[in-house]
Design a protein around this motif. Structure first.
Motif, short mmCIF file in Angstrom:
data_model
loop_
_atom_site.label_atom_id
_atom_site.label_comp_id
_atom_site.label_asym_id
_atom_site.label_seq_id
_atom_site.Cartn_x
_atom_site.Cartn_y
_atom_site.Cartn_z
N LEU A 165 1.03 -1.31 0.07
CA LEU A 165 0.04 0.07 0.13
C LEU A 165 0.94 1.20 -0.03
CD1 LEU A 165 -3.09 0.65 2.15
CD2 LEU A 165 -1.44 2.14 2.31
N THR A 224 -1.21 -2.99 -4.05
CA THR A 224 -2.45 -3.18 -3.76
C THR A 224 -3.57 -2.14 -3.62
OG1 THR A 224 -1.59 -5.01 -2.23
CG2 THR A 224 -3.87 -4.75 -2.23
N ALA A 225 -3.14 -1.05 -3.07
CA ALA A 225 -3.76 0.28 -2.71
C ALA A 225 -3.04 1.29 -2.76
CB ALA A 225 -4.62 0.08 -1.40
N SER A 226 -3.64 2.56 -3.03
CA SER A 226 -3.02 3.67 -2.72
C SER A 226 -4.19 4.83 -2.19
CB SER A 226 -2.59 4.18 -4.31
OG SER A 226 -1.84 5.45 -4.09
N ALA A 260 -9.06 6.83 -1.17
CA ALA A 260 -8.52 6.07 -1.94
C ALA A 260 -8.45 6.33 -3.56
CB ALA A 260 -9.29 4.64 -1.69
N LYS A 294 -6.90 4.12 -5.32
CA LYS A 294 -6.82 2.77 -5.94
C LYS A 294 -7.03 1.95 -4.84
CE LYS A 294 -4.20 -0.77 -8.01
NZ LYS A 294 -2.54 -1.48 -8.18
N ASP A 295 -7.79 0.88 -4.81
CA ASP A 295 -8.04 -0.07 -3.53
C ASP A 295 -8.63 -1.44 -4.00
OD1 ASP A 295 -8.26 -1.12 -1.26
OD2 ASP A 295 -10.27 -0.06 -0.65
N ARG A 296 -7.72 -2.60 -4.19
CA ARG A 296 -8.12 -3.65 -4.52
C ARG A 296 -8.65 -4.51 -3.28
NH1 ARG A 296 -2.78 -5.64 -8.11
NH2 ARG A 296 -3.39 -4.44 -10.04
N THR A 297 -8.43 -3.96 -2.03
CA THR A 297 -9.15 -4.50 -0.72
C THR A 297 -10.44 -4.24 -0.83
OG1 THR A 297 -8.89 -2.85 0.63
CG2 THR A 297 -6.97 -4.24 0.42
N ASN A 298 -11.09 -3.37 -1.60
CA ASN A 298 -12.52 -2.81 -1.44
C ASN A 298 -12.89 -2.47 0.06
OD1 ASN A 298 -13.00 -3.41 -4.49
ND2 ASN A 298 -13.06 -5.88 -3.95
N CYS A 340 -11.49 0.61 1.23
CA CYS A 340 -11.50 2.25 1.54
C CYS A 340 -12.03 2.82 0.29
CB CYS A 340 -9.84 2.42 1.73
SG CYS A 340 -8.92 1.79 3.13
N GLU A 341 -12.01 2.11 -0.80
CA GLU A 341 -12.64 2.74 -1.70
C GLU A 341 -13.97 3.21 -1.72
OE1 GLU A 341 -11.84 2.26 -6.78
OE2 GLU A 341 -11.70 0.94 -5.66
#
Length: 220
Positions: A17, A182-184, A196, A198-202, A204-205
């Protein structure tokens, strides 16, 4: 080793991250609190510090570890520092910041261009880019959590109430850095709230701006 097919689980993934913000926005504090939430122990956190030992100013939070880098901030030094942390049994590494790696490479590329390629910086990048790529690969493939911090250049805007506000702009890292991870998260300098990009964890986005705390790490 033969290839193996196995069921995918989220527990197999180690977080990579990025926290982006202008100077003074609270990147280090945010990264430390998130790391504590991720692993539940200060002793398993290490900060690779390129900010002249500034991470140690937060030692009151807990007994985390530091590796202090000194100039020049080459990608090779970052890679060595990551290995030191892994060998010591750390579970999360904070790199504060990766911006020094990129600005160092830009300067070294300029020198290389002038001394070997008759001022042709594009030719010099054929040597410099693989060094940066090795650093990126190290971050992505190291089997523990890694939180990176990048500085963003600051600019000023006039808000609707006619007040001048400092805002973050372009990150001081190679274009596309945040998309490797994974996330930014981008942190506002004045409010210290994150959003967020970008957030592949879903996790924070799509959320309203929030403070990064231990609970953020726990949720991830």
């Amino acid at each position: 080793m033969a290839l193996q097919l196995k069921k995918a689980t989220r527990k197999q993934v180690k977080l990579k991250l990025n926290i982006s913000a202008p100077s003074g926005a609270g990147k280090t504090m945010s990264a430390l609190r998130m790391a504590r939430g991720l692993v539940g122990s200060w002793e398993k956190i290490s900060v690779i510090d390129t900010e002249n030992g500034s991470a140690s100013l937060y030692s009151h939070l807990g007994a985390f570890n530091t590796v202090e880098l000194i100039p020049p901030f080459t990608p090779e030094k970052y890679i060595e520092a990551i290995d030191v942390c892994v060998d010591a049994g750390m579970e999360v590494i904070i790199i504060d910041s990766t911006s020094h790696e990129w600005t160092t490479l830009i300067a070294e590329n300029e020198l290389l261009a002038n001394t070997k390629y008759r001022g042709n910086t594009w030719s010099a990048w054929s040597v410099t880019t693989p060094r940066h790529d090795k650093f990126v690969s190290k971050v992505l493939h190291t089997p523990i959590h890694i939180i990176t911090c990048t500085r963003s250049k600051t600019d000023t805007i006039m808000t609707e109430d006619k007040k001048v506000k400092k805002v973050g702009m372009k990150d001081q890292q190679r274009d596309g850095w945040e998309y490797e991870l994974t996330a930014s998260l981008e942190v506002d300098r004045d409010t210290h709230f994150a959003t967020a990009s970008k957030d592949r964890t879903n996790i924070c986005e799509g959320q309203p701006p929030f403070l990064i705390t231990e609970k953020t790490g726990e949720a991830i």
